[in-house]
Design an enzyme around this catalytic site. Sequence first.
Site, short mmCIF file in Angstrom:
data_model
loop_
_atom_site.label_atom_id
_atom_site.label_comp_id
_atom_site.label_asym_id
_atom_site.label_seq_id
_atom_site.Cartn_x
_atom_site.Cartn_y
_atom_site.Cartn_z
N ASP A 51 0.82 -1.21 0.00
CA ASP A 51 0.00 0.00 0.00
C ASP A 51 0.86 1.26 0.00
O ASP A 51 0.49 2.27 -0.62
CB ASP A 51 -0.93 0.01 1.22
CG ASP A 51 -2.10 -0.96 1.06
OD1 ASP A 51 -2.33 -1.44 -0.07
OD2 ASP A 51 -2.79 -1.23 2.06
N ASN A 122 -5.28 8.95 1.14
CA ASN A 122 -5.55 8.40 2.48
C ASN A 122 -5.98 9.49 3.46
O ASN A 122 -7.09 9.49 3.94
CB ASN A 122 -4.33 7.67 3.03
CG ASN A 122 -4.43 6.17 2.86
OD1 ASN A 122 -5.33 5.68 2.19
ND2 ASN A 122 -3.51 5.45 3.45
N THR A 162 -9.07 3.27 7.21
CA THR A 162 -8.49 2.05 7.78
C THR A 162 -7.01 2.21 8.09
O THR A 162 -6.38 1.26 8.55
CB THR A 162 -8.67 0.86 6.81
OG1 THR A 162 -8.06 1.19 5.55
CG2 THR A 162 -10.15 0.55 6.58
N ALA A 163 -6.45 3.39 7.84
CA ALA A 163 -5.01 3.62 8.04
C ALA A 163 -4.76 4.36 9.35
O ALA A 163 -5.16 3.91 10.42
CB ALA A 163 -4.45 4.36 6.83
N SER A 167 -5.96 3.87 13.77
CA SER A 167 -5.08 3.79 14.93
C SER A 167 -5.44 4.83 15.99
O SER A 167 -5.08 4.70 17.16
CB SER A 167 -3.61 3.95 14.52
OG SER A 167 -3.34 5.29 14.12
#
Length: 265
Positions: A51, A122, A162-163, A167
């Site tokens: 990715d 992103n 989702t990146a 977190s």
Amino acid sequence: MSDRKNVFLFYNNTDVTEDQINNLKDLGRSYGFRLVQNAEDANIIASIGGDGAFLQAIRKTHFRDDCLYVGLNNKHLGFYTDFDINDLEHIEAGLQSDTLEVLRYPTIEVTVDGVQSFQCLNECSIRSNIIKTFAIDVYIDDIYFETFRGDGMVVSTPTGSTAYNKSLRGAIVDPKLKSMQLTEIASLNNNEYRTLGSPLILSGERELVLKIVQDGNDYPIIGADNEALSIRHSHEVRIKLSEKVIKTIKMKDNLFIHKVKRSFL
């Protein structure tokens, strides 16, 4: 992809071997694909290496919306990589059937101080570069919303949810939703300072404005996807969903839900 035959390979020599590259080239030639040396001449840009390599390929080729991006991994499939360079049979099966489809991923447009603009697939992150509370006045559609104090903020796309966003305990967002998400990094919440304290998902029609409070901490680190930008002085950052989308190829049996389940469950 019958009308798209010019392919540019984006990869780092440390990520793949010469044999892997040659095998991939041989397969491509057998199906009439032509390798080009310049990305400007390509209508397919294939990244190799996960990715991170996919994000770099898009950034280094200036977020082209007139070509297809393809992600090939060398170890494990990711959110942007549906193919494994070591599994040529799977790649060939995709070339021979109707199991491929084109997805259009939204991007965000970021403008700093009304001068410098860039895009992110992103997320865009704004963080303090010194050990000191970072203050940001948050506006939505030019309406004052809150004053944030903490380490920084992240604005992500649905695919970027989702990146870094995850977190920070942000929500995972379906890529079919035209939206962006604002997530805090270590916010202060006490009797004196108060923020929303949770991720905020905004419609793609909104514009987010982050005004950096000039209190000696006005040299933030601004990140565009997986790359830090050298922007020395910043007062205002405007973020909105861009009209430009990134077109990528994926397998029909590898949906977003499959990727989330494979990656996190």
